[in-house]
Design a protein around this motif. Sequence first.
Motif, PDB file in Angstrom:
ATOM      1  N   VAL A  27       0.845  -1.199   0.000  1.00  0.00           N
ATOM      2  CA  VAL A  27       0.000   0.000   0.000  1.00  0.00           C
ATOM      3  C   VAL A  27       0.883   1.254   0.000  1.00  0.00           C
ATOM      4  O   VAL A  27       0.577   2.234  -0.665  1.00  0.00           O
ATOM      5  CB  VAL A  27      -0.986  -0.014   1.183  1.00  0.00           C
ATOM      6  CG1 VAL A  27      -1.729   1.305   1.300  1.00  0.00           C
ATOM      7  CG2 VAL A  27      -1.972  -1.155   1.029  1.00  0.00           C
ATOM      8  N   GLY A  28       1.994   1.191   0.732  1.00  0.00           N
ATOM      9  CA  GLY A  28       2.937   2.314   0.733  1.00  0.00           C
ATOM     10  C   GLY A  28       3.526   2.547  -0.646  1.00  0.00           C
ATOM     11  O   GLY A  28       3.667   3.695  -1.086  1.00  0.00           O
ATOM     12  N   LEU A  29       3.867   1.462  -1.335  1.00  0.00           N
ATOM     13  CA  LEU A  29       4.406   1.597  -2.691  1.00  0.00           C
ATOM     14  C   LEU A  29       3.372   2.195  -3.633  1.00  0.00           C
ATOM     15  O   LEU A  29       3.672   3.108  -4.406  1.00  0.00           O
ATOM     16  CB  LEU A  29       4.874   0.236  -3.207  1.00  0.00           C
ATOM     17  CG  LEU A  29       5.391   0.211  -4.640  1.00  0.00           C
ATOM     18  CD1 LEU A  29       6.635   1.070  -4.789  1.00  0.00           C
ATOM     19  CD2 LEU A  29       5.659  -1.221  -5.071  1.00  0.00           C
ATOM     20  N   GLY A  30       2.153   1.694  -3.571  1.00  0.00           N
ATOM     21  CA  GLY A  30       1.098   2.233  -4.424  1.00  0.00           C
ATOM     22  C   GLY A  30       0.814   3.696  -4.135  1.00  0.00           C
ATOM     23  O   GLY A  30       0.617   4.504  -5.051  1.00  0.00           O
ATOM     24  N   THR A  31       0.823   4.064  -2.865  1.00  0.00           N
ATOM     25  CA  THR A  31       0.603   5.463  -2.480  1.00  0.00           C
ATOM     26  C   THR A  31       1.729   6.352  -2.994  1.00  0.00           C
ATOM     27  O   THR A  31       1.482   7.448  -3.504  1.00  0.00           O
ATOM     28  CB  THR A  31       0.477   5.582  -0.953  1.00  0.00           C
ATOM     29  OG1 THR A  31      -0.587   4.728  -0.512  1.00  0.00           O
ATOM     30  CG2 THR A  31       0.192   7.006  -0.528  1.00  0.00           C
ATOM     31  N   ALA A  32       2.965   5.872  -2.878  1.00  0.00           N
ATOM     32  CA  ALA A  32       4.107   6.648  -3.381  1.00  0.00           C
ATOM     33  C   ALA A  32       4.012   6.832  -4.894  1.00  0.00           C
ATOM     34  O   ALA A  32       4.287   7.927  -5.409  1.00  0.00           O
ATOM     35  CB  ALA A  32       5.415   5.955  -3.004  1.00  0.00           C
ATOM     36  N   LEU A  33       3.601   5.786  -5.601  1.00  0.00           N
ATOM     37  CA  LEU A  33       3.464   5.910  -7.062  1.00  0.00           C
ATOM     38  C   LEU A  33       2.347   6.887  -7.436  1.00  0.00           C
ATOM     39  O   LEU A  33       2.491   7.667  -8.389  1.00  0.00           O
ATOM     40  CB  LEU A  33       3.226   4.536  -7.680  1.00  0.00           C
ATOM     41  CG  LEU A  33       4.412   3.581  -7.627  1.00  0.00           C
ATOM     42  CD1 LEU A  33       4.014   2.201  -8.140  1.00  0.00           C
ATOM     43  CD2 LEU A  33       5.592   4.127  -8.396  1.00  0.00           C
ATOM     44  N   PHE A  34       1.244   6.843  -6.696  1.00  0.00           N
ATOM     45  CA  PHE A  34       0.174   7.812  -6.951  1.00  0.00           C
ATOM     46  C   PHE A  34       0.645   9.239  -6.641  1.00  0.00           C
ATOM     47  O   PHE A  34       0.287  10.186  -7.341  1.00  0.00           O
ATOM     48  CB  PHE A  34      -1.083   7.484  -6.141  1.00  0.00           C
ATOM     49  CG  PHE A  34      -2.096   6.689  -6.909  1.00  0.00           C
ATOM     50  CD1 PHE A  34      -2.867   7.270  -7.898  1.00  0.00           C
ATOM     51  CD2 PHE A  34      -2.280   5.344  -6.637  1.00  0.00           C
ATOM     52  CE1 PHE A  34      -3.798   6.553  -8.615  1.00  0.00           C
ATOM     53  CE2 PHE A  34      -3.217   4.608  -7.342  1.00  0.00           C
ATOM     54  CZ  PHE A  34      -3.984   5.198  -8.326  1.00  0.00           C
ATOM     55  N   ALA A  35       1.437   9.398  -5.577  1.00  0.00           N
ATOM     56  CA  ALA A  35       1.953  10.731  -5.240  1.00  0.00           C
ATOM     57  C   ALA A  35       2.877  11.244  -6.344  1.00  0.00           C
ATOM     58  O   ALA A  35       2.808  12.421  -6.728  1.00  0.00           O
ATOM     59  CB  ALA A  35       2.688  10.687  -3.899  1.00  0.00           C
ATOM     60  N   ILE A  36       3.726  10.373  -6.868  1.00  0.00           N
ATOM     61  CA  ILE A  36       4.592  10.770  -7.992  1.00  0.00           C
ATOM     62  C   ILE A  36       3.747  11.116  -9.207  1.00  0.00           C
ATOM     63  O   ILE A  36       3.996  12.112  -9.890  1.00  0.00           O
ATOM     64  CB  ILE A  36       5.602   9.650  -8.304  1.00  0.00           C
ATOM     65  CG1 ILE A  36       6.607   9.510  -7.160  1.00  0.00           C
ATOM     66  CG2 ILE A  36       6.311   9.902  -9.632  1.00  0.00           C
ATOM     67  CD1 ILE A  36       7.469   8.275  -7.239  1.00  0.00           C
TER      68      ILE A  36
END
Length: 83
Positions: A27-36
């Motif tokens: 979930v952290g990885l997905g959130t970071a990708l959405f933030a980018i």
Amino acid sequence: MTPDHDHQLPTLQAPVKALDPHGVQIVGLGTALFAIGTLVCWWQLPALVAADKGWWLSTALVGTGLGVLALIVLLILRHRRLH
């Protein structure tokens, strides 16, 4: 020749631990990708609007927000399970 569909292979579960049983990492990885993605869309907003794709920024913002909320919930649940 016809394949034999009645033959059943034994089903075995490998004795392997889950990589992330709490789901925080993915979930952290997905959130970071959405933030980018949000930053890229914001940076390219004039081009997105010209291509009638300005809604991508809203989508990226919602994905980031949902990811942050999910991370908060998962971290609370993980903390409760560990203590």
